[in-house]
Design a protein around this motif. Structure first.
Motif, PDB file in Angstrom:
ATOM      1  N   PHE A   1      23.099 -15.719 -16.660  1.00 33.02           N
ATOM      2  CA  PHE A   1      23.956 -14.536 -16.648  1.00 33.02           C
ATOM      3  C   PHE A   1      25.406 -14.958 -16.428  1.00 33.02           C
TER       4      PHE A   1
ATOM      5  N   SER B   1      20.464 -10.623  -8.669  1.00 36.18           N
ATOM      6  CA  SER B   1      19.622 -10.581  -9.866  1.00 36.18           C
ATOM      7  C   SER B   1      18.162 -10.461  -9.448  1.00 36.18           C
TER       8      SER B   1
ATOM      9  N   LYS C   1      23.673 -11.155 -20.113  1.00 31.34           N
ATOM     10  CA  LYS C   1      22.802 -12.293 -20.390  1.00 31.34           C
ATOM     11  C   LYS C   1      23.485 -13.187 -21.415  1.00 31.34           C
TER      12      LYS C   1
ATOM     13  N   GLU D   1      27.218  -9.458 -15.411  1.00 27.80           N
ATOM     14  CA  GLU D   1      25.988  -8.705 -15.661  1.00 27.80           C
ATOM     15  C   GLU D   1      25.390  -8.974 -17.046  1.00 27.80           C
TER      16      GLU D   1
ATOM     17  N   ARG E   1      20.632  -8.115 -13.853  1.00 25.40           N
ATOM     18  CA  ARG E   1      21.708  -8.398 -12.903  1.00 25.40           C
ATOM     19  C   ARG E   1      22.683  -7.223 -12.947  1.00 25.40           C
TER      20      ARG E   1
END
Lengths: 116, 116
Positions: free
Chosen positions: B49, B75, B54, B52, B69
């Motif tokens: 991450f 997370s 990915k 927030e 997250r």
């Protein structure tokens, strides 16, 4: 298919002598290499790193050597101390170039025992 | 300053149940990583991450694994339904910036998961 290999599962040395931990890799795109130390029931702790533009990096008792043509790196610990007893992981990534991945590819680890 | 914190430290669940692992990174660290070590194997990357988002989830084994997250702070990694082969140690790690810039990746102590 293992891209990072640590062929020695264990190594035992006498206190004060040199410890040499070896690591081989297969992916020629790897351009950054790291060594981590891990004690039981703890997470890996960063030790030392080296980028592919160098062939040696030194930090106190720890020196990492990189041989790109042989796709081989090694960690030298001199002099070895009983507190160095731990599992040592070699890791590599191909992320130095812009856009590369941040992920680390680890070897299986080598358990080092330093005898007093 | 607190390190990377993971909860629970140990979890034993039955096959088919759900488990949620939590990771609190070091305060201010935008980068958060999940890794897994199955017994006797190497530590393997799961995902990364940035805040927030990915950045890389190429290591997620299948759709039984879900990482989030929210808000870019802590997370969670949910395994649903858990299978026997999911047993292992799940490590969370964080770094302030890319480790290629010299930033260290700090690992937590891991969450041990046993699926019976």
């Amino acid at each position: 298919d293992q891209q990072v290999k640590q062929n020695s599962p264990s190594l035992s040395v006498q206190e004060g002598r040199i410890s040499i931990l070896n690591c081989d890799y297969t992916n020629s795109m790897f351009d950054y290499f790291l060594w981590y130390k891990k004690y039981p029931a703890e997470g890996p702790t960063f030790l030392i790193s080296i980028s592919s533009i160098k062939d040696k990096n030194e930090d106190g008792r720890f020196t990492v050597f990189l041989n790109k043509s042989a796709k081989h790196l090694s960690l030298h610990i001199v002099p070895s101390q009983p507190g160095d007893s731990a599992v040592y992981f070699c890791a590599a990534s191909d992320g130095l170039d812009q856009g590369g991945s941040e992920k680390l590819v680890f070897g299986k680890g080598t358990k080092l025992t330093v005898n007093p | 300053e607190a390190g990377v914190t993971q909860f629970p430290s140990h979890s034993v669940i039955e096959k088919g149940q759900t488990v949620t692992l939590r990771c609190d990174p070091i305060s201010g660290h935008d980068n958060l990583y999940w890794y897994r070590r199955v017994m006797g194997k190497e530590i393997k990357f799961l995902l990364h991450f940035v805040k927030e988002s990915k950045q890389d989830e190429s290591g997620m084994p299948n759709n039984r694994f879900l990482a989030e997250r929210t808000g870019g702070t802590y997370s969670t990694l949910k395994v649903q339904p858990a299978e026997l082969e999911d047993s292992g140690v799940y490590f969370c790690a964080s770094s302030q910036d890319s480790y290629h810039s010299g930033n260290t990746i700090y690992f937590g102590e891991g969450s041990w998961l046993t699926v019976v």
